[in-house]
Design an enzyme around this catalytic site. Sequence first.
Site, PDB file in Angstrom:
ATOM      1  N   ASP A 135       0.858  -1.185   0.000  1.00  0.00           N
ATOM      2  CA  ASP A 135       0.000   0.000   0.000  1.00  0.00           C
ATOM      3  C   ASP A 135       0.892   1.232   0.000  1.00  0.00           C
ATOM      4  O   ASP A 135       2.115   1.124  -0.131  1.00  0.00           O
ATOM      5  CB  ASP A 135      -0.949  -0.004   1.205  1.00  0.00           C
ATOM      6  N   HIS A 152      -2.825   3.191  -4.614  1.00  0.00           N
ATOM      7  CA  HIS A 152      -2.269   2.663  -3.362  1.00  0.00           C
ATOM      8  C   HIS A 152      -0.847   2.135  -3.579  1.00  0.00           C
ATOM      9  O   HIS A 152      -0.459   1.101  -3.027  1.00  0.00           O
ATOM     10  CB  HIS A 152      -3.167   1.559  -2.793  1.00  0.00           C
ATOM     11  N   GLU A 203      -9.887   3.029  -5.291  1.00  0.00           N
ATOM     12  CA  GLU A 203      -9.518   4.390  -4.894  1.00  0.00           C
ATOM     13  C   GLU A 203      -8.341   4.936  -5.718  1.00  0.00           C
ATOM     14  O   GLU A 203      -7.361   5.429  -5.179  1.00  0.00           O
ATOM     15  CB  GLU A 203      -9.194   4.431  -3.401  1.00  0.00           C
TER      16      GLU A 203
END
Length: 521
Positions: free
Chosen positions: A194, A246, A310
């Site tokens: 991440d 990410h 995202e």
Amino acid sequence: MMGIALIALVGGKAEGGQEVLPLIPWPVEIERGTGQYVLAGGAQVCYGPGAQELADLMVAELEKTTGLKLASPAAADLGERVVVIGESATLPSNLSPPAFPEAYLLQVTADSVVLAGGDRAGLLWAFRTWQQLLHEEQGQWSSPAVFIRDYPRFPRRSLLLDPARNFLSLDALKRQVDLLSAFKFNVLHFHLTDDQGWRFESKAFPRLQEVGGEGRFYTQEQLRELVAYAQARGVTVMPEMDMPGHSTALLAAFPELSCSGKPVEVSHTVGIHPNALCPAKEEVYEFLQPLLAEVAAVFPSEFIHIGSDEVMATDWEQCPACDKLLAENSLEGKKGLHAYFLRRVSEIIVGLGKRTLAWDEVTEFAPAGVVIQAWRRQSWAEVAARQGREAVVSPILYTYVDYNRLLLPLRRCYSFDPVPAGLLPEEAKLILGGGANLWGEWATEDRLDLQLYPRLLALAEVYWSPPEQKNYPDFLLRLDQVRTKLEAQGVRFGDVNPAMVWDTVKLVGKGVQIAAGMLVK
């Protein structure tokens, strides 16, 4: 059934006032007899074809739990995947191993314990159920006489752990694998990368762990050790390598793989970050091919999860190469670039003999064969199923156990139905199961138990037991007994029933609202 006087159980509580059986998840079919089986030192353990390795594991775990020294397991003329503990070394004529995956039979009488599985996992789950029934009283270990026929509602039952945000030791991971196995979860969803960290050792690209991991990572040898440990306990470790977003930790090591090429540093803050791999650079895919080959070689999991959620990717919008890619492939905007990236990466994964799993942001443009994991709303699983696509569910309002128990109370976890309402029977079969997600922003190693338990046990029953048998008051009765046993083993429980009423609550960073005035009890 071998002379047992059977008494039907209703919701875990026997008619006639018998003790509640401390079983989670609750089985499909259970009948209770009279008497009990007493486990004694030297007890005979026999196994049929395909069951020796599990028989050895059973004996080792029983000796560790009870302190009793059992006889060494011995081969016997039993059916495949059958283990018998006690005086009888034969399979009762009225029993035969079930014929489908993860199904099992368990019969306990005063003389013996018979465990039979439809496959290795089924035999293991039979043992896990019997372990829950075993209890110690005045120095004697025993279990009540029962007959159980059982199988899971869904084939996939997972827990996500996130060492990318907060590193978790190998011992902590093994401990949670033990608990997953105890309650019949069969997947550890392992979020390894991440913005805040890269935890997978790449021998092809060591800067990933040296820079992106800031020296905190798992070696491939350690990961293989974890995989083997989990496999022995019925748990598959599935890696998640988050991309194209990410990816700040990756880009800290290889900034040239972004569209801008600008240097970035590993993040030490929470939230969504704008950094992303560049979909228009061929060197990105040349980099990912050997990297994902390393991942595939370490993890025998059917799936590699690539996240793909995202994706802010602000530099995609100022990237001439991206504009060219869009024009040449008749694609539109950021969604088109994301779709192109997903297709290219999925082709790599398929070429490695794996399947791709991704979060629900890709539902509308994912290539055929990509499985969707619905997290923002369960309705994304419905969309996927109506497309004829398989899906896994772990929606934020029911399964995000990183949230405070006031935001996600136990009752709400237990109320979850993984199958979206309105799906046709054939569409409902495309829901593979679901998971609990424990994101790591605030879940340090010493807080894992407090976040997971007891809510993970509620979800264990959600994903295993028939929905018509779910009964929350009865679950709480069983949970009380299970909790006592687990706390004696050092498992720390969070508060089960925080009593409060709250107004509309916005979950920061997720844009999700919980209905106003909901009573938590």
